[in-house]
Scaffold this motif. Structure first.
Motif, PDB file in Angstrom:
ATOM      1  N   GLU A  33       0.857  -1.187   0.000  1.00 39.98           N
ATOM      2  CA  GLU A  33       0.000   0.000   0.000  1.00 39.98           C
ATOM      3  C   GLU A  33       0.890   1.232   0.000  1.00 39.98           C
ATOM      4  O   GLU A  33       1.923   1.271   0.683  1.00 39.98           O
ATOM      5  CB  GLU A  33      -0.898  -0.014   1.239  1.00 39.98           C
ATOM      6  N   VAL A  34       0.515   2.236  -0.760  1.00 43.89           N
ATOM      7  CA  VAL A  34       1.330   3.447  -0.884  1.00 43.89           C
ATOM      8  C   VAL A  34       0.443   4.669  -0.645  1.00 43.89           C
ATOM      9  O   VAL A  34      -0.780   4.610  -0.753  1.00 43.89           O
ATOM     10  CB  VAL A  34       1.996   3.541  -2.273  1.00 43.89           C
ATOM     11  N   ASP A  35       1.090   5.775  -0.314  1.00 42.22           N
ATOM     12  CA  ASP A  35       0.361   7.018  -0.076  1.00 42.22           C
ATOM     13  C   ASP A  35      -0.164   7.605  -1.376  1.00 42.22           C
ATOM     14  O   ASP A  35       0.446   7.469  -2.437  1.00 42.22           O
ATOM     15  CB  ASP A  35       1.267   8.048   0.603  1.00 42.22           C
ATOM     16  N   SER A 244      -6.534  12.507   3.984  1.00 48.24           N
ATOM     17  CA  SER A 244      -5.419  11.729   3.443  1.00 48.24           C
ATOM     18  C   SER A 244      -5.957  10.484   2.741  1.00 48.24           C
ATOM     19  O   SER A 244      -7.137  10.130   2.891  1.00 48.24           O
ATOM     20  CB  SER A 244      -4.434  11.322   4.544  1.00 48.24           C
ATOM     21  N   ARG A 246      -4.582   6.412   0.957  1.00 51.31           N
ATOM     22  CA  ARG A 246      -3.597   5.409   0.589  1.00 51.31           C
ATOM     23  C   ARG A 246      -4.242   4.469  -0.421  1.00 51.31           C
ATOM     24  O   ARG A 246      -5.475   4.415  -0.526  1.00 51.31           O
ATOM     25  CB  ARG A 246      -3.095   4.627   1.815  1.00 51.31           C
ATOM     26  N   GLN A 247      -3.414   3.736  -1.135  1.00 44.93           N
ATOM     27  CA  GLN A 247      -3.960   2.818  -2.136  1.00 44.93           C
ATOM     28  C   GLN A 247      -3.071   1.592  -2.297  1.00 44.93           C
ATOM     29  O   GLN A 247      -1.862   1.635  -2.045  1.00 44.93           O
ATOM     30  CB  GLN A 247      -4.092   3.517  -3.491  1.00 44.93           C
ATOM     31  N   ARG A 248      -3.716   0.497  -2.720  1.00 47.56           N
ATOM     32  CA  ARG A 248      -2.999  -0.638  -3.298  1.00 47.56           C
ATOM     33  C   ARG A 248      -3.194  -0.511  -4.796  1.00 47.56           C
ATOM     34  O   ARG A 248      -4.267  -0.815  -5.322  1.00 47.56           O
ATOM     35  CB  ARG A 248      -3.552  -1.974  -2.789  1.00 47.56           C
TER      36      ARG A 248
END
Length: 543
Positions: A33-35, A244, A246-248
């Motif tokens: 997972e990333v921002d 905010s 986040r995503q995969r």
């Protein structure tokens, strides 16, 4: 069976395997997972103008300011007010907050065009799993009607919804508690009423149904009263802060051909760009020539690959029938020339009749392809006689920003076109054909232009244009694969090898002798049996 010279033939490009009939493997989610950057998610722009030294005074009225980049194209319709940092204001550390004033349409299903508070999660692609978070709290504004002013009704719980691409979901709704106030006595000796923020964190998860999903906050119900419904005062609306995400990410889809790149998309603010009431997928690209412009390369969705192998040059067929395999082999040296050029999704979306690179600024005439129209602003290209196309001019000059950004990241300059020559020694065994194929190394670069119309350091919100685009061009990083191929003749070729060559009699004097009508060999392309040789198109006699 056709064989390749060299073991590399076993390594076919993915697209070649797909072409053979197997369905492409759908992209999968990445493991980590990333921002996801949220533009002005901390609501630091603009900084609230403090018109009062008292930290319990809210900064509304004539000094009310809307959050930057959180509205539709018409900035006046941004429905929110910046709440300054402070103990009795936002009470969210050093961060500012925003009062939510966005409302739905009368039927509750859409967003009021005049009251919107929204952003987009830029560069989130369809299919990615997204986690979206924000803080919410009741108002702390003591201008919310108090005792004797309907406090028991206006200081109430209010529902707050997040709508994704304007869709509703009960799981995306929270209930903001009723505001609470207390009375303090500052050093001035005058008692004042102040609110308590009581911040809470909300998180929702969803699968992106589109690229760059739109995230909107809305108050679905701000009515009070049992008999006569009236809207609560805006001072009673809740606050949000610290947005905010986040995503995969979904993995890159490598099934698209270079002539059918993912469609270009242009945005003016948070809205798709429109020109003369029609969608304009390249408006931001045109603005890039006139305004402050920069290109950002998306390395996650950029990659190198080998294109589908294609034959280049002639096919040589050895029809000899010597009993000796070695003596029947034909040896030949041939020059092979092939060309690669660039494509981009903006040109394909805007001008579907062109398949062109859209960028020729700084290219020499030797680099330019003459098979489509161009707009090369350089003097050398104009002198070379290359046709001009005004519709390509702006896109060409904008692409200079892309080339600079690409080289900065990849440490290799982008290559708009390439012509390659090879001298190849060919040995063709008897009853075989020989030919050459190339599987060109190419680069696909995904990214977006950001065009800022205005000074981001001023007190006026600038207009931001974004152009999402894909380029595809010859690679400087990886070498092409050139295959020297030979294989057995096809049945048609074998039959051709069995025939006699077309051969008329060669008279000693006037060429008036016709072909032998009994000759049933393959029809000559320029003379049919029975046609006098004198009828042939002969070169003019020398004087």
């Amino acid at each position: 069976m056709l064989l390749a010279v060299g073991v590399v033939m076993a390594c076919l490009p993915v697209s070649t395997v797909h072409a053979a009939g197997a369905a492409p493997t759908p992209p999968q989610l990445e493991e980590r997972e990333v921002d996801v950057p949220v533009v002005n998610g901390s609501f630091s722009k603009p900084q609230a103008v403090r018109t009062s030294a008292n930290d319990w005074d809210q900064l509304y009225g004539t000094s009310e300011q809307t959050p930057w980049y959180w509205g539709p194209t018409l900035k006046a319709n941004t429905a929110g007010a910046v709440v300054a940092a402070g103990k009795y204001r936002a009470n969210h550390g050093d961060d500012q907050a925003v009062r939510v004033d966005a409302l739905p349409t009368a039927d509750g299903k859409g967003l009021d065009n005049d009251k919107q508070l929204k952003t987009r999660l830029w560069d989130v692609r369809k299919g990615s799993l997204v986690t979206f978070s924000y803080d919410y709290a009741p108002t702390v504004d003591r201008n919310c009607p108090g005792s004797g002013q309907g406090a028991d009704r206006q200081r109430k719980e209010l529902p707050l919804e997040v709508r994704i691409n304007r869709k509703r979901n009960e799981e995306w709704k929270v209930t903001v508690p009723a505001p609470t106030f207390e009375t303090i006595e500052p050093t001035t000796g005058t008692k004042v009423e102040v609110g308590t923020a009581n911040w809470q964190r909300a998180t929702i998860s969803f699968e992106a149904e589109t690229d760059h999903p739109e995230m909107a906050f809305v108050l679905p119900d701000v009515q009070y009263g049992q008999n006569s419904k009236n809207p609560v005062a805006t001072a009673c609306h809740p606050m949000i802060a610290a947005v905010s995400a986040r995503q995969r990410p979904i993995e890159v889809d490598k099934s698209r051909r270079k002539t059918d790149l993912p469609p270009a998309q242009s945005f003016t603010g948070n809205e798709p760009s429109v020109t003369s009431s029609k969608p304009d997928p390249t408006l931001a690209l045109e603005k890039c020539v006139e305004k402050d412009c920069k290109f950002t390369l998306n390395q996650r969705y950029s990659y190198g690959y080998y294109d589908r192998p294609r034959p280049i040059g002639e096919v040589y067929e050895n029809c000899t029938f010597s009993e000796s395999q070695a003596s029947a082999a034909l040896r030949d040296r041939r020059k092979v020339v092939y060309r690669e050029r660039s494509f981009d999704s903006a040109t394909q979306s805007k001008n579907t009749q062109f398949l062109d690179s859209s960028s020729h600024d700084g290219l020499t005439s030797a680099d330019l392809s003459h098979d489509v129209s161009h707009a090369d602003p350089s003097k050398e290209a104009k002198e070379s006689g290359v046709a001009q196309d005004a519709s390509q001019d702006k896109a060409g000059r904008a692409a200079v920003h892309f080339a600079a950004a690409y080289e900065k990241v990849r440490d290799q300059p982008w290559q708009w076109s390439r012509t390659a020559e090879r001298d190849i020694d060919v040995v063709t065994p008897k009853n075989h054909a020989s030919w050459v194929e190339v599987s060109a190394a190419r680069e696909r670069a995904d990214g977006h232009y950001t065009v800022t119309d205005g000074d981001p350091n001023s007190t006026t919100e600038p207009t931001v244009y974004r152009q999402f685009i894909t380029y595809d061009g010859p690679s400087r990083i990886t070498s092409d694969r050139v295959f020297q191929r030979h294989g057995t003749l096809s049945p048609t070729e074998i039959e051709r090898c069995k025939t006699h060559r077309p051969l008329p009699y060669t008279p000693a004097e006037e060429p008036v002798v016709p072909y032998d009508p009994k000759d049933t060999d393959v029809t000559d392309e320029s003379l049919t049996p029975g046609t006098a040789v004198s009828k042939r198109n002969m070169p003019p006699a020398k004087k």
